[in-house]
Design a protein around this motif. Structure first.
Motif, mmCIF file in Angstrom:
data_model
loop_
_atom_site.group_PDB
_atom_site.id
_atom_site.type_symbol
_atom_site.label_atom_id
_atom_site.label_comp_id
_atom_site.label_asym_id
_atom_site.label_seq_id
_atom_site.Cartn_x
_atom_site.Cartn_y
_atom_site.Cartn_z
ATOM 1 N N GLU A 105 32.618 -44.397 35.569
ATOM 2 C CA GLU A 105 31.218 -44.597 35.940
ATOM 3 C C GLU A 105 30.992 -44.272 37.417
ATOM 4 O OE1 GLU A 105 27.828 -48.087 36.101
ATOM 5 O OE2 GLU A 105 29.427 -48.238 34.615
ATOM 6 N N LYS A 120 25.592 -38.211 31.971
ATOM 7 C CA LYS A 120 25.108 -39.563 31.678
ATOM 8 C C LYS A 120 24.325 -39.583 30.372
ATOM 9 C CE LYS A 120 25.032 -41.860 36.124
ATOM 10 N NZ LYS A 120 24.235 -42.564 37.119
ATOM 11 N N ALA A 121 23.547 -38.545 30.109
ATOM 12 C CA ALA A 121 22.788 -38.474 28.854
ATOM 13 C C ALA A 121 23.742 -38.427 27.661
ATOM 14 C CB ALA A 121 21.862 -37.261 28.865
ATOM 15 N N ARG A 123 26.827 -39.585 27.586
ATOM 16 C CA ARG A 123 27.489 -40.886 27.484
ATOM 17 C C ARG A 123 26.555 -41.912 26.862
ATOM 18 N NH1 ARG A 123 29.598 -42.702 32.881
ATOM 19 N NH2 ARG A 123 27.435 -43.246 33.207
ATOM 20 N N ASP A 124 25.272 -41.902 27.257
ATOM 21 C CA ASP A 124 24.298 -42.835 26.689
ATOM 22 C C ASP A 124 24.142 -42.606 25.192
ATOM 23 O OD1 ASP A 124 23.973 -43.886 29.199
ATOM 24 O OD2 ASP A 124 22.042 -42.911 29.577
ATOM 25 N N LYS A 125 24.096 -41.341 24.776
ATOM 26 C CA LYS A 125 23.976 -41.028 23.348
ATOM 27 C C LYS A 125 25.205 -41.544 22.608
ATOM 28 C CE LYS A 125 23.533 -37.298 19.965
ATOM 29 N NZ LYS A 125 24.325 -38.027 19.008
ATOM 30 N N ARG A 128 24.869 -45.272 22.195
ATOM 31 C CA ARG A 128 23.864 -45.625 21.168
ATOM 32 C C ARG A 128 24.440 -45.409 19.778
ATOM 33 N NH1 ARG A 128 20.556 -42.811 24.675
ATOM 34 N NH2 ARG A 128 20.558 -41.007 23.287
#
Length: 147
Positions: A105, A120-121, A123-125, A128
């Motif tokens: 991170e 980051k997008a 990783r966020d996906k 989720r």
């Protein structure tokens, strides 16, 4: 002491050197460049909750540093985490999961925006999808986005 080969300067080289000295020509020096003081930090120390030993040497913290322009040009040849931390991917993968997540991170935060935002997008996906899988009761194969 290492073997060293030297040779005498040719007459032309001596003449050229003397001409420069007589003319007062000074060879240009490389500029001294350093970062100016700023209220923004260029590095962050990540203390490890679970230190590791590497070849008998204790590793208790990892320092993440912002990339320089020359390091940015190395991104195609070297993993960004290696450039930001100075440690190989194998060392980061050997860390405790929480320590590795904290280092990754922080490393992501120190990447240039053009690289950081898509990472980051992704990783966020991934998070989720993992959360959805856990809530639905389906097992999700453990994977993580590679930095």
């Amino acid at each position: 002491m290492a073997d060293k080969v030297t040779r005498a300067a040719t007459a032309e080289e001596v003449a050229a050197f003397e001409a420069k000295n007589e003319a007062g020509v000074v060879e240009p020096k490389a500029p001294v460049v350093k970062f100016a003081k700023s209220n923004k930090t260029r590095e962050r120390v990540i203390p490890l909750e679970f230190p590791i030993e590497i070849d008998g040497v204790l590793l208790e913290e990892i320092v993440c540093r912002r990339l320089t322009g020359s390091q940015l040009m190395e991104l195609g040849e070297q993993n960004p985490v290696e450039l930001v931390t100075g440690y190989s991917v194998e060392i980061i993968q050997a860390l405790d999961g929480d320590d590795a997540a904290a280092v990754m991170e922080a490393a992501t935060d120190f990447l240039p925006r053009s690289i950081r935002e898509p990472l980051k997008a992704a990783r966020d996906k991934h998070m989720r999808d993992a959360e959805r899988s856990l809530l639905s009761g389906q097992a999700m194969r453990p994977t993580s986005p590679t930095i």
